[in-house]
Design a protein around this motif. Structure first.
Motif, PDB file in Angstrom:
ATOM      1  N   ARG A 147      39.853  59.651  17.842  1.00 39.74           N
ATOM      2  CA  ARG A 147      40.894  59.822  16.824  1.00 39.74           C
ATOM      3  C   ARG A 147      41.796  58.583  16.859  1.00 39.74           C
ATOM      4  NH1 ARG A 147      44.003  58.450  20.346  1.00 39.74           N
ATOM      5  NH2 ARG A 147      45.401  59.750  21.573  1.00 39.74           N
TER       6      ARG A 147
ATOM      7  N   GLN B  57      42.406  65.754  22.578  1.00 42.17           N
ATOM      8  CA  GLN B  57      43.013  64.703  23.411  1.00 42.17           C
ATOM      9  C   GLN B  57      44.390  65.078  23.942  1.00 42.17           C
ATOM     10  OE1 GLN B  57      42.689  64.510  20.092  1.00 42.17           O
ATOM     11  NE2 GLN B  57      44.726  64.065  19.286  1.00 42.17           N
TER      12      GLN B  57
ATOM     13  N   GLN C 249      65.336  59.683  24.759  1.00 36.94           N
ATOM     14  CA  GLN C 249      66.233  59.880  23.611  1.00 36.94           C
ATOM     15  C   GLN C 249      66.355  61.364  23.246  1.00 36.94           C
ATOM     16  OE1 GLN C 249      64.428  58.227  20.075  1.00 36.94           O
ATOM     17  NE2 GLN C 249      62.466  58.036  21.140  1.00 36.94           N
TER      18      GLN C 249
ATOM     19  N   CYS D  46      41.864  61.596  28.556  1.00 37.31           N
ATOM     20  CA  CYS D  46      41.251  62.740  27.856  1.00 37.31           C
ATOM     21  C   CYS D  46      39.748  62.553  27.719  1.00 37.31           C
ATOM     22  CB  CYS D  46      41.894  62.908  26.481  1.00 37.31           C
ATOM     23  SG  CYS D  46      42.093  61.357  25.576  1.00 37.31           S
TER      24      CYS D  46
ATOM     25  N   PRO E 214      54.504  56.355  28.375  1.00 39.50           N
ATOM     26  CA  PRO E 214      53.419  55.635  27.701  1.00 39.50           C
ATOM     27  C   PRO E 214      52.697  54.670  28.648  1.00 39.50           C
ATOM     28  CG  PRO E 214      55.448  55.563  26.403  1.00 39.50           C
ATOM     29  CD  PRO E 214      55.818  56.132  27.732  1.00 39.50           C
TER      30      PRO E 214
ATOM     31  N   ILE F 259      52.004  64.564  26.108  1.00 35.49           N
ATOM     32  CA  ILE F 259      51.468  65.104  27.363  1.00 35.49           C
ATOM     33  C   ILE F 259      52.592  65.755  28.180  1.00 35.49           C
ATOM     34  CG2 ILE F 259      50.289  64.514  29.531  1.00 35.49           C
ATOM     35  CD1 ILE F 259      48.477  64.327  27.020  1.00 35.49           C
TER      36      ILE F 259
ATOM     37  N   ASP G  61      47.559  60.480  17.649  1.00 36.65           N
ATOM     38  CA  ASP G  61      47.910  61.894  17.704  1.00 36.65           C
ATOM     39  C   ASP G  61      48.631  62.269  16.398  1.00 36.65           C
ATOM     40  OD1 ASP G  61      46.807  62.108  20.190  1.00 36.65           O
ATOM     41  OD2 ASP G  61      48.686  61.748  21.252  1.00 36.65           O
TER      42      ASP G  61
ATOM     43  N   ASN H 152      58.516  63.139  34.134  1.00 41.59           N
ATOM     44  CA  ASN H 152      59.177  61.948  33.595  1.00 41.59           C
ATOM     45  C   ASN H 152      58.407  61.480  32.375  1.00 41.59           C
ATOM     46  OD1 ASN H 152      60.863  59.778  33.281  1.00 41.59           O
ATOM     47  ND2 ASN H 152      59.945  58.540  34.926  1.00 41.59           N
TER      48      ASN H 152
ATOM     49  N   LYS I  38      63.895  62.242  29.598  1.00 36.77           N
ATOM     50  CA  LYS I  38      63.602  61.741  28.257  1.00 36.77           C
ATOM     51  C   LYS I  38      64.413  60.497  27.959  1.00 36.77           C
ATOM     52  CE  LYS I  38      62.809  63.504  24.337  1.00 36.77           C
ATOM     53  NZ  LYS I  38      61.511  62.850  24.178  1.00 36.77           N
TER      54      LYS I  38
ATOM     55  N   GLN J 217      49.107  59.170  34.468  1.00 33.64           N
ATOM     56  CA  GLN J 217      48.139  59.594  33.447  1.00 33.64           C
ATOM     57  C   GLN J 217      47.093  58.506  33.212  1.00 33.64           C
ATOM     58  OE1 GLN J 217      48.386  62.821  32.535  1.00 33.64           O
ATOM     59  NE2 GLN J 217      50.138  62.808  33.937  1.00 33.64           N
ATOM     60  N   GLY J 218      46.107  58.879  32.388  1.00 34.19           N
ATOM     61  CA  GLY J 218      44.933  58.025  32.195  1.00 34.19           C
ATOM     62  C   GLY J 218      45.189  56.722  31.461  1.00 34.19           C
TER      63      GLY J 218
ATOM     64  N   TYR K 219      58.622  62.856  28.190  1.00 29.99           N
ATOM     65  CA  TYR K 219      58.451  64.176  27.589  1.00 29.99           C
ATOM     66  C   TYR K 219      57.957  64.010  26.153  1.00 29.99           C
ATOM     67  CZ  TYR K 219      59.698  69.085  26.718  1.00 29.99           C
ATOM     68  OH  TYR K 219      59.668  70.424  26.429  1.00 29.99           O
ATOM     69  N   GLY K 220      56.720  63.506  26.033  1.00 30.18           N
ATOM     70  CA  GLY K 220      56.114  63.379  24.698  1.00 30.18           C
ATOM     71  C   GLY K 220      54.933  64.322  24.619  1.00 30.18           C
TER      72      GLY K 220
HETATM   73  P1  NAD Z   1      53.944  59.812  24.094  1.00 34.83           P
HETATM   74  O1  NAD Z   1      54.354  58.524  23.471  1.00 34.83           O
HETATM   75  O2  NAD Z   1      53.646  60.969  23.225  1.00 34.83           O
HETATM   76  O3  NAD Z   1      55.038  60.291  25.139  1.00 34.83           O
HETATM   77  C1  NAD Z   1      55.602  59.424  26.055  1.00 34.83           C
HETATM   78  C2  NAD Z   1      57.062  59.799  26.217  1.00 34.83           C
HETATM   79  O4  NAD Z   1      57.633  58.981  27.228  1.00 34.83           O
HETATM   80  C3  NAD Z   1      57.864  59.581  24.951  1.00 34.83           C
HETATM   81  O5  NAD Z   1      58.708  60.711  24.767  1.00 34.83           O
HETATM   82  C4  NAD Z   1      58.688  58.337  25.249  1.00 34.83           C
HETATM   83  O6  NAD Z   1      59.920  58.325  24.586  1.00 34.83           O
HETATM   84  C5  NAD Z   1      58.885  58.480  26.741  1.00 34.83           C
HETATM   85  N1  NAD Z   1      59.212  57.241  27.452  1.00 34.83           N
HETATM   86  C6  NAD Z   1      59.051  55.961  27.048  1.00 34.83           C
HETATM   87  N2  NAD Z   1      59.506  55.131  28.002  1.00 34.83           N
HETATM   88  C7  NAD Z   1      59.950  55.897  29.023  1.00 34.83           C
HETATM   89  C8  NAD Z   1      60.539  55.628  30.282  1.00 34.83           C
HETATM   90  N3  NAD Z   1      60.757  54.378  30.687  1.00 34.83           N
HETATM   91  N4  NAD Z   1      60.872  56.670  31.061  1.00 34.83           N
HETATM   92  C9  NAD Z   1      60.657  57.953  30.675  1.00 34.83           C
HETATM   93  N5  NAD Z   1      60.104  58.256  29.481  1.00 34.83           N
HETATM   94  C10 NAD Z   1      59.760  57.241  28.662  1.00 34.83           C
HETATM   95  O7  NAD Z   1      52.704  59.461  25.031  1.00 34.83           O
HETATM   96  P2  NAD Z   1      51.580  60.452  25.504  1.00 34.83           P
HETATM   97  O8  NAD Z   1      50.534  60.521  24.451  1.00 34.83           O
HETATM   98  O9  NAD Z   1      52.190  61.681  26.014  1.00 34.83           O
HETATM   99  O10 NAD Z   1      50.926  59.610  26.690  1.00 34.83           O
HETATM  100  C11 NAD Z   1      51.469  59.613  27.997  1.00 34.83           C
HETATM  101  C12 NAD Z   1      50.383  59.180  28.958  1.00 34.83           C
HETATM  102  O11 NAD Z   1      49.313  60.127  28.881  1.00 34.83           O
HETATM  103  C13 NAD Z   1      49.753  57.816  28.673  1.00 34.83           C
HETATM  104  O12 NAD Z   1      49.330  57.246  29.880  1.00 34.83           O
HETATM  105  C14 NAD Z   1      48.525  58.191  27.841  1.00 34.83           C
HETATM  106  O13 NAD Z   1      47.509  57.209  27.880  1.00 34.83           O
HETATM  107  C15 NAD Z   1      48.098  59.454  28.555  1.00 34.83           C
HETATM  108  N6  NAD Z   1      47.272  60.355  27.755  1.00 34.83           N
HETATM  109  C16 NAD Z   1      47.553  60.573  26.444  1.00 34.83           C
HETATM  110  C17 NAD Z   1      46.730  61.410  25.707  1.00 34.83           C
HETATM  111  C18 NAD Z   1      46.974  61.642  24.254  1.00 34.83           C
HETATM  112  O14 NAD Z   1      46.030  61.838  23.522  1.00 34.83           O
HETATM  113  N7  NAD Z   1      48.184  61.658  23.781  1.00 34.83           N
HETATM  114  C19 NAD Z   1      45.663  62.032  26.316  1.00 34.83           C
HETATM  115  C20 NAD Z   1      45.426  61.846  27.683  1.00 34.83           C
HETATM  116  C21 NAD Z   1      46.251  60.985  28.393  1.00 34.83           C
END
Ligand code: NAD
Length: 364
Positions: free
Chosen positions: A177, A310, A44, A149, A96, A21, A180, A16, A42, A117-118, A18-19
């Motif tokens: 950083r 990360q 969108q 991360c 997020p 991570i 991303d 659930n 997703k 996630q973290g 799809y960004g």
């Molecule tokens: P991201 O913004 O890249 O992806 C999140 C995705 O979730 C997006 O596609 C967004 O559209 C979607 N989304 C938003 N609201 C939603 C909902 N209600 N239901 C389903 N999807 C929804 O975020 P990310 O960087 O992948 O981070 C996700 C988690 O992982 C966070 O907790 C973040 O702290 C953690 N994390 C991120 C990183 C990093 O560097 N990117 C590293 C480790 C952990």
């Protein structure tokens, strides 16, 4: 270990969010012989949604009212997110920060275990997880949080040091950083921010969700970079050590890459080039990257620099968390299987090629 392809049951996994991570977790699940990716949700129908469709991942609308947008974009959806949750044996929530906690009720309603996630607070789950450090703590847990991360990167170094020498105190400065590569809304653009300004930072307490008795202080900064984080570590060990001994210890860790002298890898940029040249998907570096030359010792004080990608270091951890929750493999077998299927681990090969990448290049 159960032989490849002979698993008694397949764990049905939904993703659930799809960004950054989520798309990596989905690909990693797809590569596992004991897991089935049953769909991704997703919000969108952006380019990532189209890529997911190309990869054959059933698509679910994360926000029911937005379902028509997918049809308008030419994407057939398999259903809405609550159907995915109901179908799955486990959901990996990759939404997020903060949204995961809101989603927990949905998972509870369907009695579906979940991994967060973290970015979520630690109280979102029963246990915070890092495979190398506390795999068994997640056994049979319904809700698990894979730590961030940075915490993953610190845990992978602390665990072997703690086991081999004992640790009196960790002091770490995290040069983070700003965002991303795709996060063009993030900064700083031309600045260097103590972040958080408050010292010590929240990262130390997060590491303590994995090592409750550890003495650790952390400081954080943010810089205008998107490639990786860099950590400057000082660890006071319980015994006098030599740098060579520590280096050998870290070289024995599959999820730590000790960068050899002579390769000309002098920063995060070259590390990313190295990963891309080695044919890694998205240029991912799943391992902690410790500069061999930086490993220095003064009595009981150890110093080193490491870079953390990360976007990808937490991916193998999510896979291991699933096996721990379902108690299907022990720590060593799970980590080994994850590493083998994803191509994690850089042996002595200076090109960084995995056997799989080598075979693919040889075919071309
Ligand atoms: P991201 O913004 O890249 O992806 C999140 C995705 O979730 C997006 O596609 C967004 O559209 C979607 N989304 C938003 N609201 C939603 C909902 N209600 N239901 C389903 N999807 C929804 O975020 P990310 O960087 O992948 O981070 C996700 C988690 O992982 C966070 O907790 C973040 O702290 C953690 N994390 C991120 C990183 C990093 O560097 N990117 C590293 C480790 C952990």
């Amino acid at each position: 270990m159960v032989a490849y392809g002979c698993f008694s049951f397949m764990i049905r996994v939904g993703v659930n969010g799809y960004g950054t991570i989520g798309k990596r977790v989905a690909d990693a699940v797809e590569a596992q012989p004991d897991m089935e990716l049953i769909g991704v949700a997703k919000t969108q129908p952006n380019f990532e949604a189209h890529t997911a469709v190309e990869r054959g991942y059933p698509m679910y609308a994360a926000i029911p009212e937005r379902s028509p947008l997918f049809a308008e974009a030419g994407i057939d959806i398999a259903g809405e997110v609550d159907e995915l949750v109901a179908e799955a044996d486990v959901i990996v929530d990759c939404t997020p920060s903060g949204i995961g906690a809101q989603n927990r009720e949905l998972y509870e309603t369907h009695h579906t275990p979940a991994i967060f996630q973290g970015g979520e607070d630690s109280d979102v789950a029963d246990v915070s997880f890092n495979a190398r450090s506390n795999f068994d703590a997640a056994r049979d847990a319904d809700y698990v949080r894979v730590v961030s991360c940075n915490t993953t990167g610190l845990s992978r170094i602390i665990a072997p040091l703690e086991e081999e020498y004992g640790v009196d105190k960790v002091r770490a400065t995290l040069v983070r950083r700003g965002g991303d590569p795709g996060q063009n809304s993030r900064g700083p653009i031309n600045d260097i921010l103590p972040n958080p300004i408050k010292v010590p930072s929240h990262h130390g307490p997060d590491v303590k969700t994995i090592f409750p008795d550890l003495e650790i202080d952390t400081l954080g900064l943010k810089v205008p970079a998107t490639l990786m984080h860099v950590h400057a570590l000082n660890v006071t060990l319980e015994d006098d050590v030599t740098g060579a001994h520590v280096r050998q210890l870290l070289e024995g860790e599959d999820r730590v890459y000790v960068i050899p002298e002579g390769l000309g890898i002098d920063g995060a940029g070259k590390l990313k080039d190295f990963a891309l040249d080695a044919g890694r998907p998205r240029g991912d570096m799943w391992e902690n990257c410790v500069w061999g030359e930086s490993i220095g010792v003064n009595g009981r004080d150890l110093y080193l620099f490491q870079a953390i990608h990360q976007e990808s270091d937490v991916i193998p951890e999510n896979i291991d968390a699933i096996r721990a929750m379902f108690d299907t493999e022990d720590k060593r077998d799970s980590m080994e299987l994850t590493d083998r299927t994803l191509g994690v681990g850089i042996s002595g090969d200076p090109s960084g090629f995995s056997e799989q990448a080598r075979a693919e290049f040889a075919d071309d």
